[in-house]
Design a protein around this motif. Structure first.
Motif, PDB file in Angstrom:
ATOM      1  N   TRP A  95     -34.577 -44.907  82.222  1.00 25.20           N
ATOM      2  CA  TRP A  95     -35.137 -46.252  82.399  1.00 25.20           C
ATOM      3  C   TRP A  95     -36.019 -46.636  81.225  1.00 25.20           C
ATOM      4  O   TRP A  95     -36.008 -47.787  80.777  1.00 25.20           O
ATOM      5  CB  TRP A  95     -35.914 -46.354  83.711  1.00 25.20           C
ATOM      6  CG  TRP A  95     -35.025 -46.506  84.897  1.00 25.20           C
ATOM      7  CD1 TRP A  95     -34.922 -45.657  85.951  1.00 25.20           C
ATOM      8  CD2 TRP A  95     -34.107 -47.579  85.162  1.00 25.20           C
ATOM      9  NE1 TRP A  95     -33.988 -46.132  86.850  1.00 25.20           N
ATOM     10  CE2 TRP A  95     -33.475 -47.304  86.389  1.00 25.20           C
ATOM     11  CE3 TRP A  95     -33.740 -48.728  84.480  1.00 25.20           C
ATOM     12  CZ2 TRP A  95     -32.526 -48.142  86.946  1.00 25.20           C
ATOM     13  CZ3 TRP A  95     -32.791 -49.564  85.033  1.00 25.20           C
ATOM     14  CH2 TRP A  95     -32.193 -49.262  86.252  1.00 25.20           C
ATOM     15  N   GLY A  96     -36.802 -45.680  80.721  1.00 21.93           N
ATOM     16  CA  GLY A  96     -37.627 -45.956  79.543  1.00 21.93           C
ATOM     17  C   GLY A  96     -36.764 -46.325  78.347  1.00 21.93           C
ATOM     18  O   GLY A  96     -37.060 -47.271  77.617  1.00 21.93           O
ATOM     19  N   PHE A  97     -35.668 -45.581  78.160  1.00 17.56           N
ATOM     20  CA  PHE A  97     -34.740 -45.871  77.064  1.00 17.56           C
ATOM     21  C   PHE A  97     -34.105 -47.247  77.238  1.00 17.56           C
ATOM     22  O   PHE A  97     -34.021 -48.029  76.295  1.00 17.56           O
ATOM     23  CB  PHE A  97     -33.658 -44.781  77.005  1.00 17.56           C
ATOM     24  CG  PHE A  97     -32.665 -44.982  75.901  1.00 17.56           C
ATOM     25  CD1 PHE A  97     -33.009 -44.717  74.589  1.00 17.56           C
ATOM     26  CD2 PHE A  97     -31.391 -45.438  76.181  1.00 17.56           C
ATOM     27  CE1 PHE A  97     -32.091 -44.904  73.568  1.00 17.56           C
ATOM     28  CE2 PHE A  97     -30.469 -45.630  75.168  1.00 17.56           C
ATOM     29  CZ  PHE A  97     -30.817 -45.363  73.853  1.00 17.56           C
ATOM     30  N   LEU A  98     -33.671 -47.558  78.472  1.00 17.56           N
ATOM     31  CA  LEU A  98     -33.040 -48.854  78.733  1.00 17.56           C
ATOM     32  C   LEU A  98     -34.001 -50.002  78.459  1.00 17.56           C
ATOM     33  O   LEU A  98     -33.655 -50.965  77.756  1.00 17.56           O
ATOM     34  CB  LEU A  98     -32.542 -48.929  80.176  1.00 17.56           C
ATOM     35  CG  LEU A  98     -31.966 -50.280  80.591  1.00 17.56           C
ATOM     36  CD1 LEU A  98     -30.651 -50.546  79.880  1.00 17.56           C
ATOM     37  CD2 LEU A  98     -31.794 -50.339  82.084  1.00 17.56           C
ATOM     38  N   PHE A  99     -35.240 -49.910  78.983  1.00 18.62           N
ATOM     39  CA  PHE A  99     -36.192 -50.987  78.767  1.00 18.62           C
ATOM     40  C   PHE A  99     -36.651 -51.062  77.312  1.00 18.62           C
ATOM     41  O   PHE A  99     -36.962 -52.153  76.814  1.00 18.62           O
ATOM     42  CB  PHE A  99     -37.374 -50.883  79.726  1.00 18.62           C
ATOM     43  CG  PHE A  99     -37.035 -51.355  81.100  1.00 18.62           C
ATOM     44  CD1 PHE A  99     -36.845 -52.698  81.363  1.00 18.62           C
ATOM     45  CD2 PHE A  99     -36.873 -50.462  82.139  1.00 18.62           C
ATOM     46  CE1 PHE A  99     -36.516 -53.152  82.622  1.00 18.62           C
ATOM     47  CE2 PHE A  99     -36.545 -50.897  83.415  1.00 18.62           C
ATOM     48  CZ  PHE A  99     -36.358 -52.245  83.648  1.00 18.62           C
ATOM     49  N   ALA A 100     -36.659 -49.934  76.621  1.00 17.98           N
ATOM     50  CA  ALA A 100     -36.955 -49.966  75.182  1.00 17.98           C
ATOM     51  C   ALA A 100     -35.843 -50.701  74.442  1.00 17.98           C
ATOM     52  O   ALA A 100     -36.124 -51.514  73.551  1.00 17.98           O
ATOM     53  CB  ALA A 100     -37.109 -48.544  74.640  1.00 17.98           C
ATOM     54  N   CYS A 101     -34.581 -50.452  74.817  1.00 21.47           N
ATOM     55  CA  CYS A 101     -33.449 -51.149  74.179  1.00 21.47           C
ATOM     56  C   CYS A 101     -33.496 -52.646  74.485  1.00 21.47           C
ATOM     57  O   CYS A 101     -33.266 -53.472  73.592  1.00 21.47           O
ATOM     58  CB  CYS A 101     -32.120 -50.560  74.648  1.00 21.47           C
ATOM     59  SG  CYS A 101     -31.805 -48.906  74.021  1.00 21.47           S
ATOM     60  N   ILE A 102     -33.803 -52.985  75.731  1.00 27.52           N
ATOM     61  CA  ILE A 102     -33.914 -54.400  76.096  1.00 27.52           C
ATOM     62  C   ILE A 102     -35.045 -55.055  75.305  1.00 27.52           C
ATOM     63  O   ILE A 102     -34.874 -56.157  74.770  1.00 27.52           O
ATOM     64  CB  ILE A 102     -34.127 -54.556  77.614  1.00 27.52           C
ATOM     65  CG1 ILE A 102     -32.861 -54.160  78.366  1.00 27.52           C
ATOM     66  CG2 ILE A 102     -34.535 -55.974  77.965  1.00 27.52           C
ATOM     67  CD1 ILE A 102     -33.044 -54.051  79.863  1.00 27.52           C
ATOM     68  N   HIS A 106     -34.613 -58.008  72.593  1.00 26.42           N
ATOM     69  CA  HIS A 106     -35.333 -59.260  72.813  1.00 26.42           C
ATOM     70  C   HIS A 106     -36.211 -59.608  71.612  1.00 26.42           C
ATOM     71  O   HIS A 106     -36.213 -60.742  71.143  1.00 26.42           O
ATOM     72  CB  HIS A 106     -36.174 -59.159  74.089  1.00 26.42           C
ATOM     73  CG  HIS A 106     -36.808 -60.440  74.490  1.00 26.42           C
ATOM     74  ND1 HIS A 106     -36.120 -61.450  75.102  1.00 26.42           N
ATOM     75  CD2 HIS A 106     -38.072 -60.897  74.327  1.00 26.42           C
ATOM     76  CE1 HIS A 106     -36.918 -62.470  75.314  1.00 26.42           C
ATOM     77  NE2 HIS A 106     -38.122 -62.154  74.857  1.00 26.42           N
ATOM     78  N   ILE A 107     -36.948 -58.605  71.119  1.00 30.32           N
ATOM     79  CA  ILE A 107     -37.887 -58.836  70.013  1.00 30.32           C
ATOM     80  C   ILE A 107     -37.154 -59.075  68.703  1.00 30.32           C
ATOM     81  O   ILE A 107     -37.502 -59.976  67.935  1.00 30.32           O
ATOM     82  CB  ILE A 107     -38.869 -57.653  69.891  1.00 30.32           C
ATOM     83  CG1 ILE A 107     -39.803 -57.637  71.104  1.00 30.32           C
ATOM     84  CG2 ILE A 107     -39.654 -57.705  68.586  1.00 30.32           C
ATOM     85  CD1 ILE A 107     -40.588 -56.355  71.264  1.00 30.32           C
ATOM     86  N   VAL A 111     -35.197 -63.516  70.446  1.00 26.79           N
ATOM     87  CA  VAL A 111     -36.235 -64.478  70.062  1.00 26.79           C
ATOM     88  C   VAL A 111     -35.988 -65.041  68.662  1.00 26.79           C
ATOM     89  O   VAL A 111     -36.052 -66.266  68.479  1.00 26.79           O
ATOM     90  CB  VAL A 111     -37.649 -63.864  70.200  1.00 26.79           C
ATOM     91  CG1 VAL A 111     -38.707 -64.780  69.611  1.00 26.79           C
ATOM     92  CG2 VAL A 111     -37.949 -63.585  71.658  1.00 26.79           C
ATOM     93  N   PRO A 112     -35.663 -64.210  67.647  1.00 25.18           N
ATOM     94  CA  PRO A 112     -35.363 -64.806  66.341  1.00 25.18           C
ATOM     95  C   PRO A 112     -34.154 -65.754  66.385  1.00 25.18           C
ATOM     96  O   PRO A 112     -34.146 -66.780  65.700  1.00 25.18           O
ATOM     97  CB  PRO A 112     -35.076 -63.596  65.443  1.00 25.18           C
ATOM     98  CG  PRO A 112     -35.819 -62.483  66.071  1.00 25.18           C
ATOM     99  CD  PRO A 112     -35.736 -62.744  67.553  1.00 25.18           C
TER     100      PRO A 112
END
Length: 158
Positions: A95-102, A106-107, A111-112
Motif C-alpha cells: 500500500w505504501g508503494f502504491l500510494f507513493a506511485c499515485i 499526481h505530482i 498536475v503539470p
C-alpha cells in the motif's frame, strides 16, 4: 575549562528537536485509538449478534450459545491478529508503494499536465476572444442597428 553552550547553540539544539518531532515518519502513533478518523466504523465492526441470531422459539442450549459466542469472538480475534502479524507488514509495504506511485504520478504528471492545459487554454481563449471582438462584434452590432428600427405590433382582430 568548561564551555557552556551559547544561546545560539541552544536555539540550534531546540530547532533540531522540533524538526524531529514534526517529522511525519517519526511521529508518535496512538496505540489506543487506531482508527481516529473512523474510516472502518461500519465496514468491519462485526459482532456475534450481527452474524448469528436465534429467533424466539428456536433457541439452542444456553451452554452451546455461550460457547458459540466465545468461539466466534476468540477465533475472530486471534485469526485477525495472526493474519495481521503475517501479512500486515508486506501489505503495508504494498500500500505504501502504491500510494507513493499515485503521489508521484499526481505530482510529476497529472498536475503539470493540468497546468499546461490551463496555460494553453488561456492562450487559445485570448485568441478566440480577439477573433470574436474583431469579426463577430461588428457584424452583430451592424445587424442590431439594421433591425433596431423594426417595430412589431400585435393586433387582435375580431
Amino acid at each position: 575549562m568548561t564551555c557552556s553552550p551559547t544561546m545560539a547553540d541552544q536555539y540550534q539544539y531546540n530547532t533540531n528537536e522540533e524538526k524531529i518531532v514534526k517529522d511525519s515518519h517519526t511521529k508518535e502513533i496512538d496505540l489506543i485509538n487506531r482508527d481516529p478518523k473512523q474510516i472502518n466504523e461500519d465496514v468491519v465492526k462485526v459482532e456475534f449478534e450481527d452474524v448469528i441470531a436465534e429467533p424466539d422459539g428456536t433457541h439452542s442450549l444456553d451452554g452451546v450459545w455461550k460457547l458459540s459466542y466465545t468461539t466466534f469472538t476468540v477465533s475472530k480475534y486471534w485469526c485477525y491478529r495472526i493474519l495481521s502479524a503475517v501479512f500486515g507488514i508486506p501489505v503495508a509495504l504494498l500500500w505504501g508503494f502504491l500510494f507513493a506511485c499515485i503521489s508521484f504520478c499526481h505530482i510529476w504528471a497529472v498536475v503539470p499536465c493540468i497546468k499546461s492545459c490551463l496555460i494553453e487554454s488561456q492562450c487559445i481563449s485570448r485568441i478566440y476572444s480577439l477573433c470574436i471582438q474583431t469579426f463577430c462584434d461588428p457584424f452583430f452590432e451592424a445587424l442590431g442597428k439594421i433591425f433596431s428600427s423594426v417595430r412589431v405590433a400585435m393586433r387582435k382582430e375580431v
